[in-house]
Design an enzyme around this catalytic site. Sequence first.
Site, PDB file in Angstrom:
ATOM      1  N   GLY A 185      -1.559   2.165   0.913  1.00  0.00           N
ATOM      2  CA  GLY A 185      -0.409   1.894   0.056  1.00  0.00           C
ATOM      3  C   GLY A 185       0.744   1.357   0.874  1.00  0.00           C
ATOM      4  N   SER A 186       1.939   1.564   0.353  1.00  0.00           N
ATOM      5  CA  SER A 186       3.119   0.937   0.954  1.00  0.00           C
ATOM      6  C   SER A 186       3.667   1.762   2.120  1.00  0.00           C
ATOM      7  CB  SER A 186       4.194   0.767  -0.116  1.00  0.00           C
ATOM      8  OG  SER A 186       4.527   2.036  -0.637  1.00  0.00           O
TER       9      SER A 186
ATOM     10  N   GLU B 299      -3.333   3.114   5.760  1.00  0.00           N
ATOM     11  CA  GLU B 299      -3.548   1.659   5.687  1.00  0.00           C
ATOM     12  C   GLU B 299      -2.364   1.112   4.910  1.00  0.00           C
ATOM     13  OE1 GLU B 299      -6.028  -0.086   6.992  1.00  0.00           O
ATOM     14  OE2 GLU B 299      -7.330   1.546   7.621  1.00  0.00           O
ATOM     15  N   LEU B 300      -1.421   0.466   5.604  1.00  0.00           N
ATOM     16  CA  LEU B 300      -0.157   0.118   4.968  1.00  0.00           C
ATOM     17  C   LEU B 300      -0.006  -1.394   4.788  1.00  0.00           C
ATOM     18  CD1 LEU B 300       1.975   2.739   6.936  1.00  0.00           C
ATOM     19  CD2 LEU B 300       0.759   3.023   4.764  1.00  0.00           C
TER      20      LEU B 300
ATOM     21  N   CYS C 115      -2.802  -6.671   0.729  1.00  0.00           N
ATOM     22  CA  CYS C 115      -2.127  -6.243   1.960  1.00  0.00           C
ATOM     23  C   CYS C 115      -2.204  -7.291   3.059  1.00  0.00           C
ATOM     24  CB  CYS C 115      -2.703  -4.922   2.439  1.00  0.00           C
ATOM     25  SG  CYS C 115      -4.484  -4.988   2.562  1.00  0.00           S
TER      26      CYS C 115
ATOM     27  N   GLU D 104       7.317  -7.570   3.166  1.00  0.00           N
ATOM     28  CA  GLU D 104       6.060  -7.853   2.458  1.00  0.00           C
ATOM     29  C   GLU D 104       6.426  -8.385   1.072  1.00  0.00           C
ATOM     30  OE1 GLU D 104       3.688  -4.372   1.271  1.00  0.00           O
ATOM     31  OE2 GLU D 104       1.936  -5.519   1.860  1.00  0.00           O
TER      32      GLU D 104
END
Length: 481
Positions: free
Chosen positions: A229-230, A249-250, A283, A377
């Site tokens: 996620g963020s 996992e960003l 992502c 992002e």
Amino acid sequence: MEPRNHLLIAGEWVGTEKALPVINPYDETVITEVPVATEPVIDAAIAAAESGATDMRRLPAHTRSAILTKAALLLEQKSDEFTESIIAEAGKPRKYAAAEVGRGVETLRFAAAEAMRIHGETVPMDASRGSEDRRGFFIRVPLGVIAAITPFNFPLNLVLHKVAPALAAGNSVVLKPATKTPLTALKLGELLLEAGLPSKSLNIVVGSGSTVGAALVRDSRIRMVTFTGSPPVGEVIKRDSGLKRVALELGSNSGAIIDETADLDKALARCLVGGFAFSGQVCIHTQRLYVHEAVAEQFSALFTDAAEELVCGNPALPETDIGPMIDRAALSRGLALVEEAHAAGAEVLCGGKTEGTVMFPTVLLGARPELPVVCDESFAPIVTIDTFRDFDEAIALFNEGSALGEYDYGLACGVFTRDLGRAFRAAEQLEVGNVLINDSATTRADHMPYGGVKDSGIGREGPRFAIEEMTDIRMVSFNLG
Ligand code: NAD
């Protein structure tokens, strides 16, 4: 009500008093409602998973592998159903939704294969003075209960990247899918039960991150939190998870470098997909392009023409390339990023417009590196083009541009070049988890080690690598003296 519109607790489909609407992002209608997990339901899910962890630990590797293999087969058989579910709740265009299901099948197969390869090593104990009479080896053991918290953008395959390796390694799981896309995850739960998974080993709870997610993160019965996620949520999870293991996992502001020796047709085709697939809500979205000045004009013209030809609209239609943004907030955010860049002097080569919840593919030239559309992002169908004169300057531009925003990203960079020396320099000097030569940043095979450096994450996914994160090393030593 169909089972998938309930929560999955200890193999039972459970309802609660409170419901959450699941919205189709394209026509903004309510697809269905899903119960929100209350405190007692969350507690029951974790308690079931504790007992499920014992069941899983006892299953031999070949049985765990067989269950995952059967699940892959079932998913292949039901691929149309899963594709429809992803289109409906995520608004993902049909071609990309179908591709996600195909990848999900592979992720299950890779995890099934890895389930039979989990092993330790012997340790030469006599290498240490005084341990001549010892013999040692280590084994890998499951952690127990793993909480998996997942984002909206890959409602099937990113859930599988957590659930499949966790089960392959003999753990149990409490899954909290994104509130916008719970239906595909619940369908997957149904499928795994059909594949023969012990009933308590996968429990699925739905609800907001700040309540349901936070309750999982804090619970001491959970041994690991695996999150995609963020970055802001990743920070909260790392802070609140105490001494649990975390895998994060960003996000990123990934991109690509295109030099003057590159195969421009290939760069164009790959960056078009990377820049606009699922409206940039990926992502490893290829959001920044650095193009050598000798080919920049030609490439920008070709790229803009191709972006304008992408078919925008209803994600259910097979020809659609660009569907809706996940919600109105994401749409407004995307537009605001473009308007801000335009006001600051960037040229809008195409796009910058919306229709309903669809944002048209947008290409910006000359956006300054410190603008949020470049350094944060964007998570929108926006690609910025910058130029460079010297290849080493491009590497520096990419690395510096990763750190100018709120976070210091490092997930992926594509490099289009025919110069082998430059390709190797890029591999060594780009500060990212994945360097893709002659490919865009938006490239992932599901068995490769995948993850970010710096603020883009902690840990690696891809079943073999996720299993390393999801097991403990247990050392065993025999004193024969
Ligand atoms: P998000 O961070 O808003 O939500 C992700 C999940 O976290 C959801 O299930 C949400 O409910 C939950 N959550 C929110 N607050 C929480 C809290 N306080 N405690 C526990 N859980 C909480 O992300 P999103 O909008 O669904 O997805 C987009 C983000 O995901 C982007 O930043 C994108 O880059 C990232 N992403 C990363 C990867 C990767 O592999 N690196 C892959 C896909 C998406």
